[in-house]
Design a protein around this motif. Structure first.
Motif, PDB file in Angstrom:
ATOM      1  N   ARG A 361       0.859  -1.187   0.000  1.00 50.34           N
ATOM      2  CA  ARG A 361       0.000   0.000   0.000  1.00 50.34           C
ATOM      3  C   ARG A 361       0.893   1.234   0.000  1.00 50.34           C
ATOM      4  O   ARG A 361       1.594   1.513   0.979  1.00 50.34           O
ATOM      5  N   THR A 363      -0.319   4.469  -0.992  1.00 57.02           N
ATOM      6  CA  THR A 363      -1.189   5.504  -0.428  1.00 57.02           C
ATOM      7  C   THR A 363      -2.457   4.803   0.042  1.00 57.02           C
ATOM      8  O   THR A 363      -2.610   3.592  -0.121  1.00 57.02           O
ATOM      9  N   GLN A 364      -3.390   5.561   0.594  1.00 57.61           N
ATOM     10  CA  GLN A 364      -4.590   4.943   1.150  1.00 57.61           C
ATOM     11  C   GLN A 364      -5.389   4.194   0.087  1.00 57.61           C
ATOM     12  O   GLN A 364      -6.017   3.177   0.365  1.00 57.61           O
ATOM     13  N   ASN A 365      -5.350   4.644  -1.163  1.00 60.00           N
ATOM     14  CA  ASN A 365      -6.169   4.032  -2.211  1.00 60.00           C
ATOM     15  C   ASN A 365      -5.334   3.518  -3.377  1.00 60.00           C
ATOM     16  O   ASN A 365      -5.866   3.295  -4.465  1.00 60.00           O
ATOM     17  N   LYS A 366      -4.033   3.323  -3.148  1.00 56.63           N
ATOM     18  CA  LYS A 366      -3.185   2.871  -4.238  1.00 56.63           C
ATOM     19  C   LYS A 366      -2.251   1.777  -3.742  1.00 56.63           C
ATOM     20  O   LYS A 366      -1.663   1.895  -2.664  1.00 56.63           O
ATOM     21  N   ASN A 367      -2.158   0.710  -4.559  1.00 60.44           N
ATOM     22  CA  ASN A 367      -1.307  -0.424  -4.205  1.00 60.44           C
ATOM     23  C   ASN A 367      -0.278  -0.670  -5.300  1.00 60.44           C
ATOM     24  O   ASN A 367      -0.531  -0.416  -6.493  1.00 60.44           O
ATOM     25  N   ASP A 380      -8.150  -5.828  -8.059  1.00 56.06           N
ATOM     26  CA  ASP A 380      -8.849  -4.943  -7.125  1.00 56.06           C
ATOM     27  C   ASP A 380      -8.162  -4.865  -5.768  1.00 56.06           C
ATOM     28  O   ASP A 380      -8.781  -4.491  -4.762  1.00 56.06           O
ATOM     29  N   GLY A 381      -6.886  -5.236  -5.718  1.00 56.51           N
ATOM     30  CA  GLY A 381      -6.167  -5.189  -4.455  1.00 56.51           C
ATOM     31  C   GLY A 381      -6.372  -6.463  -3.650  1.00 56.51           C
ATOM     32  O   GLY A 381      -6.489  -7.562  -4.207  1.00 56.51           O
ATOM     33  N   TYR A 404      -8.413  -1.683   8.175  1.00 61.73           N
ATOM     34  CA  TYR A 404      -8.263  -1.555   6.716  1.00 61.73           C
ATOM     35  C   TYR A 404      -9.108  -2.599   5.993  1.00 61.73           C
ATOM     36  O   TYR A 404      -9.588  -2.361   4.881  1.00 61.73           O
ATOM     37  N   THR A 406     -12.396  -4.980   5.519  1.00 60.28           N
ATOM     38  CA  THR A 406     -13.812  -4.997   5.852  1.00 60.28           C
ATOM     39  C   THR A 406     -14.120  -6.202   6.739  1.00 60.28           C
ATOM     40  O   THR A 406     -13.312  -7.131   6.869  1.00 60.28           O
TER      41      THR A 406
END
Length: 754
Positions: A361, A363-367, A380-381, A404, A406
């Motif tokens: 990870r 950033t918070q929305n990028k892998n 999709d990560g 992080y 769900t």
């Protein structure tokens, strides 16, 4: 002496019932005894008033007790005490004489010839004739099974194995419609099948059939060392370390040093010098060997010959190891860029047997994803679907907070371990474990430690590692082959860059390594445990990268540790079809049970599959069989197969649901003859005594067999008659009455009141 005093053998009393043959009820005897004792007491009391000084104090009561006991004994004889015992009716019952005819019975270890010759001498010394006068005899020779014989000369000692449970079950079944009075088993008890099973004993007890056992052979060798057992993994990855747990036992060789060698087709895989411990003590030695290339490997385990050993055939045995040609996948997710991530990837790049796929990870929305095959993998990560995560064999989670993921992903991770049987490793970090709220998540249940409920558990301070006792021999932490040197090697490792307090190991967890940090010693560093079908580990540092940076470039400590840890995570992860068998090496056995655990795409049991096994053996032997579902375990299937010839076999297990193939697996096994009777050759008296006791029989030595025909009649099986045997005329009664009167007279004389 017992029989002389009481008129009958001890066994008659143990199996009989004491009764009173007189016509009066027992309570009248008790009433008369109490009344007579009271009369004696009143009479003595009158005498005491006029008695000499010698009859004062407690002395009159002693005389009263002796006289009352005498009165009770005499009155009891009037009620005619007797033993009521069940005995077999002559010539109306069958007695099965079962003689162990296996190869171990040809040993000469007591100076009286072979064990088999001792059997023939014992039975031929009138015992068999006397049994034949009372009962109908059926004589059997026993090995893998039982065969009826007519003469003792048909005993040859050629049976390759001893399966006492199967033999007794067969004899009992053959006598199902006959009045079987007893079984006489003559053997050394050296059973090769694990003893007599509970069902066989229960069947005999249900018919009240006593098994009388006669033990032959020495119970303990004078000078011998034996390989008791060897445990090796059924499956290993290619080009990896594997452990052979070799169990040894000996007699008369304490302190001697033996060399244990592991070979494959004559090539030495590993050797270890072992000092033998106390006599009769089973000691287990762990020996590491290299698995090599894919394929079925036969590991030969041997002990070098020692001077004066009595049995050299038990110095060698073999085991099968399946070296798999697979490349399991490990998914490693880390929540932040750090040195540990980089060095773990570098270490695993050198391991061609395990594929590491990483998600970093950034950033918070990028892998940033590395090691995947095609852009569709992990598009999709971190996986959100069962089939996507379950395509991996192990999962590593780095510095990432529990929030992080769900709730569904957390449940998916738990099922990955529990249901899928995957391996899970959690690493320390500033957002890991209790710092990331894992202690308050649903994931805390599967961890091997109880995480501390506080912040500040992760510290960027140095920590020095060390091994625990379990870690010395563990494949994960074995940096050097020799255990002592391995422990010293860990003590000399460079300090780690950080550490984390991971709390207390849970019951059943294993702490392989500890550390000293922050002025505290004995902090858990590496803790493992099994959970469901899988396994979980926690590593309390993210600073092992210093083991590479602070040592010479050619040093492989860091690479070795991480490769071994990753292999431990993936090695036992099952596929959708998992084949197994209780034993891969069959020594002088022809029957094997194949089992298969079948799972659907979500790794839930698949009870509606059709499962087939295709077997290939020596000289084209084999065939195809269908496995049947186990009604007690959904998704489990089994089939029994008879191996006609010695040799190696390969079984491919295929599971299908309709036209869809669920999966397949391969298992190897081997039948080897002429081996079983070379091991555990001492007389197993414990087994024979236990068998006879559980069935109502008796253990005998050959010297005591002259009493056997009378004793064997005491049975409640078959056609019986109830006998009464008088007790009033036994010598013990006469001696009791004489002793009571003599004691009273001697006491009176001593006190001067005769």
């Amino acid at each position: 002496m017992f029989e002389f005093l009481f008129g009958h053998p001890r066994s008659v009393y143990s199996k009989g019932e004491i009764v009173l043959l007189g016509g009066w009820p027992w309570w009248t005897w008790l009433l008369l005894t109490v009344a007579g004792a009271a009369a004696l007491g009143w009479f003595l009391r009158q005498r005491v008033r006029e008695a000499a000084p010698g009859m004062r104090g407690i002395r009159p009561w002693v005389i009263w007790a002796l006289q009352s006991t005498m009165l009770a004994a005499v009155l009891l004889l009037l009620w005619q005490p007797a033993l009521l015992v069940s005995t077999l009716k002559p010539q109306q019952n069958v007695v099965a004489v079962v003689v162990d005819d296996s190869q171990s019975m040809l040993l000469e270890d007591t100076g009286d010839g072979t064990r088999l010759n001792q059997v023939k001498a014992a039975l031929g010394n009138g015992v068999l004739d006397r049994l034949g006068d009372r009962f109908q005899l059926r004589v059997y020779r026993a090995g893998n099974d039982a065969h009826r014989i007519r003469k003792l000369d048909q005993l040859t000692g050629e049976a390759p194995a001893t399966h006492l449970g199967d033999v007794l079950k067969q004899v009992n079944a053959e006598m199902a419609g006959l009045p079987l009075g007893a079984v006489l088993l003559l053997t050394d008890g050296a059973d090769n099948s694990g003893g007599v099973d509970f069902d066989t004993v229960s069947e005999l007890r249900a018919r009240r059939v006593p098994v009388h056992t006669v033990g032959f052979g020495r119970e303990q060798a004078q000078r011998d060392v034996e390989i008791v057992d060897v445990q090796v993994p059924a499956r290993v990855l290619s080009d990896s370390r594997a452990n052979a747990a070799v169990s040894l036992a000996h007699h008369g060789l304490s302190g001697r040093v033996v060399k244990v060698t592991l070979r494959d087709s004559g090539k030495v895989l590993a050797q270890k010098q072992v000092t033998l411990k106390a006599d009769g003590q089973v000691q287990t030695e762990n020996i590491l060997f290299h698995s090599g290339n894919p394929g079925a490997r036969t590991v030969q385990v041997s002990i070098d010959k020692l001077d004066g050993e009595e049995n050299l055939k038990n110095n060698e045995t073999t085991r099968l190891v399946s070296v798999e040609n697979t490349k399991p996948k490990v998914l490693y997710f880390d929540g932040e860029p750090r040195w540990e991530f980089k060095f773990i990837r570098r270490a695993m790049d050198e391991d061609k047997s395990v594929r590491l796929v990483t998600i970093l990870r950034t950033t918070q929305n990028k892998n940033y994803i590395q090691g995947r095959e095609g852009n569709e993998e992990l598009a999709d990560g971190f996986p959100v679907k069962v089939d996507e995560l379950f395509s991996y064999q192990a999962l590593v989670l780095g510095s990432v907070e529990a929030g992080y993921f769900t709730t569904a992903q957390q449940e998916l991770i738990k099922n990955f371990v529990d249901r899928r049987g995957g391996g899970l490793l959690l690493l320390a970090g500033r957002a890991a474990l209790s710092e990331g709220g894992w202690n308050r998540s649903g994931m805390s249940e599967i961890l091997p430690v109880a995480l501390p409920d506080r912040k500040g558990a992760f510290q960027r301070d140095p920590a020095t590692p060390g091994l625990t006792a379990p870690g010395v021999d563990s494949l994960i932490t074995r940096l050097v082959e020799d255990p002592a040197q391995n422990m010293e090697r860990w003590k000399k490792l460079p300090y780690m860059a950080d550490y984390q307090d991971i709390g207390t190991p849970k019951p059943g967890a294993t702490t392989l390594a500890e550390m000293s940090a922050g002025g505290r010693a004995g902090l858990p560093l590496l803790v493992t445990h099994n959970y469901g079908r899988g396994r979980v580990a926690v590593l309390a540092t993210s600073g092992t990268w210093r083991w590479q940076m602070s040592q010479p470039l050619e040093d492989k400590t860091h690479e070795t540790f991480w490769q071994q840890l990753m292999r431990w995570l993936v090695t036992d992860t099952p596929g959708r079809v998992q084949a197994s068998t209780p034993r891969q090496m069959l020594f002088d056995e022809s029957k094997i049970r194949l089992t298969a655990d079948v799972r659907d795409r979500t790794y839930l049991p698949a009870p509606d599959a059709r499962v087939f096994a295709t077997l290939i053996g020596p000289a084209g032997s084999g065939g195809q069989i269908e496995l049947q579902p186990d009604p007690a375990t959904p998704g489990s299937y089994f089939a029994d197969y008879s191996i006609e010839k010695p040799g190696s076999f390969v079984a491919e297990i295929l599971a299908k649901r309709g036209d869809e193939e669920i999966g397949r697996d391969v298992i190897t096994f081997e039948r080897k003859d002429g081996v079983a009777e070379s091991f555990r050759t001492n007389q197993n008296r414990d087994l024979l005594t236990r068998l006879s006791t559980q069935t109502g029989g008796q253990y005998w030595t050959p010297a005591d067999l002259k009493r056997l025909p009378e004793e064997i009649s005491l049975s409640e099986a078959g056609v019986t008659v109830r006998e009464t045997r008088d007790l009033w005329n036994i010598p013990a009664v006469f001696l009791l009455l004489l002793g009571l009167r003599a004691a009273e007279w001697l006491l009176r004389r001593h006190w001067g009141v005769v």
